[in-house]
Design an enzyme around this catalytic site. Structure first.
Site, PDB file in Angstrom:
ATOM      1  N   VAL A   1       0.835  -1.207   0.000  1.00  0.00           N
ATOM      2  CA  VAL A   1       0.000   0.000   0.000  1.00  0.00           C
ATOM      3  C   VAL A   1       0.870   1.258   0.000  1.00  0.00           C
ATOM      4  O   VAL A   1       0.873   2.041   0.944  1.00  0.00           O
ATOM      5  CB  VAL A   1      -1.002  -0.008   1.182  1.00  0.00           C
ATOM      6  CG1 VAL A   1      -2.097  -1.025   0.924  1.00  0.00           C
ATOM      7  CG2 VAL A   1      -0.300  -0.315   2.509  1.00  0.00           C
ATOM      8  N   HIS A   2       1.600   1.457  -1.095  1.00  0.00           N
ATOM      9  CA  HIS A   2       2.548   2.571  -1.192  1.00  0.00           C
ATOM     10  C   HIS A   2       1.905   3.912  -0.819  1.00  0.00           C
ATOM     11  O   HIS A   2       2.345   4.598   0.096  1.00  0.00           O
ATOM     12  CB  HIS A   2       3.083   2.670  -2.624  1.00  0.00           C
ATOM     13  CG  HIS A   2       3.750   1.444  -3.141  1.00  0.00           C
ATOM     14  ND1 HIS A   2       5.008   1.053  -2.742  1.00  0.00           N
ATOM     15  CD2 HIS A   2       3.339   0.509  -4.043  1.00  0.00           C
ATOM     16  CE1 HIS A   2       5.352  -0.057  -3.377  1.00  0.00           C
ATOM     17  NE2 HIS A   2       4.357  -0.400  -4.170  1.00  0.00           N
ATOM     18  N   ASP A   3       0.874   4.297  -1.585  1.00  0.00           N
ATOM     19  CA  ASP A   3       0.305   5.637  -1.421  1.00  0.00           C
ATOM     20  C   ASP A   3      -0.480   5.775  -0.123  1.00  0.00           C
ATOM     21  O   ASP A   3      -0.475   6.846   0.501  1.00  0.00           O
ATOM     22  CB  ASP A   3      -0.590   5.969  -2.616  1.00  0.00           C
ATOM     23  CG  ASP A   3       0.204   6.074  -3.908  1.00  0.00           C
ATOM     24  OD1 ASP A   3       1.417   6.323  -3.846  1.00  0.00           O
ATOM     25  OD2 ASP A   3      -0.386   5.890  -4.983  1.00  0.00           O
TER      26      ASP A   3
END
Length: 312
Positions: free
Chosen positions: A241-243
């Protein structure tokens, strides 16, 4: 509770960008006042339409959406990320169209106006290529200096790249813009692959918010095909879940452990293009240094995300 922090999201939706927007909407600590769009995962027309539709899904069509840069500052972005996010950017899911229309102002003008009008410091979460922020710094430097905190999803200090051997996608998509922003004196937190890769949203977490209501159900549907890419490409047992992790740091400052470092972006045209060269030898005292995120509690971060999405 203290008054919510004014928040702007600069984004290129994108599956994980959509999750980040929903997280912001679900978080009372912030007041989402503007979404600006940029080229990146898909083309600008699609990122802008996707932003409108995700806000409509969350019943926040009142949040203005302003379209920004359609390509990078100097060298056109070589390729998009449709193979990861789907041709339209939301994993093949078609969300209902929004009744809202795009703000007529260019993104940098809308952002400059908001920064000028705000009585409180504004947090900007930049979770796509940094073209819009670089333009803001060059065209509206006085307004840019009013940013209270800039949280950037991008780069990698020691974890290698995800689009080349050394470059993370957002920095690589406009290396010149990343250099402008990360060498400015803005109070910046860099949330790179070092902390995003360990932060994995598992199938059990997705099932929880999918069962919580219609918004969570659609969010889970958008994530459906996205599970395959990290598993097949990196052996990760879930979604990175980068962002959303960057938004978590924007919403709750101090979520991530950061160290003040000097950062240089490789803007050459060779194999190193887009690499964020982070000097990890010592803590920096330079005014242009960046707070580089180096530690994370992955379980706490994913639980924060799942809990907020369940509340929508």
């Amino acid at each position: 509770m203290p008054a919510p922090t004014p928040l702007v999201i600069d984004t290129d939706p994108g599956i994980d960008d959509a999750l980040a927007i929903l997280l912001a909407v679900a978080s009372p600590e912030v007041d989402l006042r503007l979404v600006t769009t940029v080229h990146g995962n898909v083309d600008l027309a699609r990122t802008t339409e996707n932003a409108l539709r995700v806000l409509h899904l969350a019943e926040r069509s009142d949040v203005p959406v302003a379209a920004g840069a359609a390509d990078s500052l100097v060298h056109p972005q070589p390729r998009r990320a449709g193979h990861v996010h789907g041709e339209a950017g939301l994993g093949g899911v078609v969300l209902p169209p929004s009744p809202a229309t795009v703000d007529p102002r260019p993104a940098v003008v809308a952002l400059a106006d908001l920064l000028t009008r705000s009585a409180e410091p504004v947090t900007v979460a930049a979770i796509g290529p940094l073209t819009n922020l670089a333009l803001l710094l060059r065209v509206f430097p006085a307004e840019a200096s009013r940013i209270g905190r800039l949280v950037v999803m991008g780069g990698s200090a020691a974890a290698g790249g995800n689009v080349t051997a050394v470059a993370e996608f957002n920095a690589w998509a406009d290396a010149e813009a990343a250099h402008v922003v990360l060498s400015s004196a803005l109070p910046t937190v860099l949330v790179g692959l070092d902390v995003t890769r360990p932060t994995v949203l598992t199938a059990a977490g997705i099932e929880r918010f999918a069962a919580a209501g219609p918004v969570g159900e659609r969010a889970a549907a958008i994530l459906g095909d996205y599970v395959d890419e990290p598993r097949d490409g990196h052996g990760t047992p879930g979604i990175v879940v980068h962002d959303a992790l960057a938004l978590t740091e924007a919403i709750v400052p101090g979520t991530l452990g950061t160290v003040r470092r000097d950062v240089v972006v490789d803007t050459t045209l060779g194999a190193g293009r887009g690499q964020t060269l982070v000097d990890r030898r010592s803590v920096s005292r330079a005014p242009t240094a960046v707070e580089v995120a180096e530690t994370v509690d992955p379980a706490a971060a994913t639980e924060f995300l799942v809990g907020r999405l369940c509340s929508l």
